[in-house]
Design an enzyme around this catalytic site. Structure first.
Site, PDB file in Angstrom:
ATOM      1  N   GLU A   3     -13.475   7.396   5.181  1.00 33.37           N
ATOM      2  CA  GLU A   3     -14.352   6.304   5.602  1.00 33.37           C
ATOM      3  C   GLU A   3     -13.574   5.346   6.513  1.00 33.37           C
ATOM      4  OE1 GLU A   3     -15.430   2.950   2.892  1.00 33.37           O
ATOM      5  OE2 GLU A   3     -14.086   3.926   1.486  1.00 33.37           O
TER       6      GLU A   3
ATOM      7  N   ASP B 256       4.137   4.686  -1.923  1.00 34.76           N
ATOM      8  CA  ASP B 256       4.665   4.386  -0.578  1.00 34.76           C
ATOM      9  C   ASP B 256       4.144   3.011  -0.147  1.00 34.76           C
ATOM     10  OD1 ASP B 256       5.964   4.690   1.834  1.00 34.76           O
ATOM     11  OD2 ASP B 256       4.532   6.122   2.681  1.00 34.76           O
TER      12      ASP B 256
HETATM   13  P1  ADP Z   1       0.035   7.761   8.853  1.00 39.08           P
HETATM   14  O1  ADP Z   1      -0.407   8.735   7.796  1.00 39.08           O
HETATM   15  O2  ADP Z   1       0.248   8.401  10.181  1.00 39.08           O
HETATM   16  O3  ADP Z   1       1.215   6.895   8.425  1.00 39.08           O
HETATM   17  P2  ADP Z   1      -1.754   5.547   8.212  1.00 39.08           P
HETATM   18  O4  ADP Z   1      -2.572   6.011   7.055  1.00 39.08           O
HETATM   19  O5  ADP Z   1      -0.626   4.614   7.894  1.00 39.08           O
HETATM   20  O6  ADP Z   1      -1.211   6.780   9.069  1.00 39.08           O
HETATM   21  O7  ADP Z   1      -2.740   4.869   9.256  1.00 39.08           O
HETATM   22  C1  ADP Z   1      -2.305   4.406  10.501  1.00 39.08           C
HETATM   23  C2  ADP Z   1      -3.061   3.126  10.910  1.00 39.08           C
HETATM   24  O8  ADP Z   1      -4.444   3.437  11.033  1.00 39.08           O
HETATM   25  C3  ADP Z   1      -2.988   2.056   9.822  1.00 39.08           C
HETATM   26  O9  ADP Z   1      -1.908   1.192  10.029  1.00 39.08           O
HETATM   27  C4  ADP Z   1      -4.303   1.344   9.982  1.00 39.08           C
HETATM   28  O10 ADP Z   1      -4.201   0.320  10.958  1.00 39.08           O
HETATM   29  C5  ADP Z   1      -5.248   2.393  10.502  1.00 39.08           C
HETATM   30  N1  ADP Z   1      -6.083   2.950   9.421  1.00 39.08           N
HETATM   31  C6  ADP Z   1      -5.663   3.678   8.350  1.00 39.08           C
HETATM   32  N2  ADP Z   1      -6.683   4.037   7.577  1.00 39.08           N
HETATM   33  C7  ADP Z   1      -7.810   3.536   8.158  1.00 39.08           C
HETATM   34  C8  ADP Z   1      -9.206   3.569   7.836  1.00 39.08           C
HETATM   35  N3  ADP Z   1      -9.652   4.217   6.754  1.00 39.08           N
HETATM   36  N4  ADP Z   1     -10.063   2.938   8.676  1.00 39.08           N
HETATM   37  C9  ADP Z   1      -9.615   2.299   9.773  1.00 39.08           C
HETATM   38  N5  ADP Z   1      -8.328   2.255  10.148  1.00 39.08           N
HETATM   39  C10 ADP Z   1      -7.421   2.841   9.352  1.00 39.08           C
END
Ligand code: ADP
Length: 286
Positions: free
Chosen positions: A92, A192
């Site tokens: 989502e 994490d």
């Molecule tokens: P990775 O697995 O590459 O470390 P992240 O899960 O940390 O990626 O997500 C990267 C960036 O994307 C986050 O810092 C956030 O700003 C954005 N993000 C992550 N999840 C969502 C989400 N469900 N909806 C909108 N933006 C998101």
């Protein structure tokens, strides 16, 4: 690839999904992030190479287990899989806001509830997952000191030495002694929890992202919040209001964070090796 992902979204939701726009989302360390915008709904999609599909399957399971505790918000995963060129995880879309002191206090309280309610009987998890891009090995283990020294520190330390580090094994035995008979409740931990993986939604709801879950000492999460940047003070007030930290946390914090610094050495090299050596020195001299 995008047509296939759109088809899988439609399958998972049971309603048609057509991509109207796609935007790259920056901020990820490991994967490519995208906003996938349809007529009525937007999704967040992570993309990596096809071999990384297991990483996404584990992330989705971790998110589902966090959500199942009904204690703290996390993005709801929708589907994951592979196309010819890539693997993907769809979840989502969340809109982040600035986050008040009250929201961070709620984050602390809700994390304490996650730790208390997400209760296991052993340390480990039902499958391996990843910490960043590094494998995280989770065999069910009865003793916390065994689990943390072997599956967490030992694994990273041996990897670091294969990558040119010069870390002595003796630190592992010393840490096993320090942790001793500590047998904390096996809590479902985020795994994490640095500041980039915690946020507040526009409506003020705290949310945790990108977990590397397992059942372990809840202090590993609190320790990591203090590592890269730190969390607002109200977060710790909220946490301690529900489940105060125990004596000895300050000493164990360095041990638990050594795991992440060794992992950063393995992922990024550079000065993290020196930082790990300094932490080992500190652990041995307290
Ligand atoms: P990775 O697995 O590459 O470390 P992240 O899960 O940390 O990626 O997500 C990267 C960036 O994307 C986050 O810092 C956030 O700003 C954005 N993000 C992550 N999840 C969502 C989400 N469900 N909806 C909108 N933006 C998101």
């Amino acid at each position: 690839m995008w047509t296939e992902i759109a088809r899988q979204i439609a399958n998972a939701t049971g309603s048609p999904f057509e991509i109207q726009d796609r935007r790259s989302v920056s901020g990820g360390c490991i994967n490519q992030g995208y906003a996938l915008i349809g007529k009525n709904c937007t999704y967040f999609v992570k993309i990596n190479r096809p071999v990384q599909v297991e990483m996404f399957a584990a992330e989705a399971l971790g998110l589902r287990q966090i959500l199942a505790t009904q204690t703290i918000r996390a993005p709801q995963p929708l589907c994951w899989g592979t196309t010819e060129q890539s693997s993907y995880l769809v979840m989502e879309w969340l809109e982040f806001g600035p986050g008040s002191g009250a929201a961070w206090e709620a984050m602390g309280r809700q994390l304490a509830h996650l730790h208390r309610q997400g209760q296991g009987t052993q340390y480990g998890w039902e499958r391996n997952n990843t910490i960043g891009a590094t494998p995280q090995i989770n065999p069910w283990t009865d003793h916390w000191a065994d689990f943390f020294t072997e599956q967490r520190l030992g694994f990273q330390l041996h990897l670091a030495n294969r990558r040119g580090g010069h870390f002595s094994d003796t630190i592992l035995e010393a840490i096993r002694q320090i942790l001793g008979d500590r047998q904390p409740q096996p809590s479902l931990v985020h795994g994490d929890l640095w500041s980039g993986n915690a946020a507040v939604l526009v409506d003020g709801t705290p949310v945790i992202l990108d977990p590397a879950v397992y059942y372990g000492d809840r202090e590993v999460d609190i320790a990591m919040t203090e590592l890269f940047g730190g969390f607002p003070g109200s977060f710790y007030q909220g946490y301690n209001r529900i489940w105060p930290l125990e004596t000895g946390y300050q000493q164990r914090k360095v041990i638990y964070n050594l795991y992440h610094i060794l992992n950063h050495f393995n992922l990024f090299g550079g000065g993290y090796g020196d930082q790990a050596q300094r932490m080992m020195h500190q652990i041995l001299s307290t």
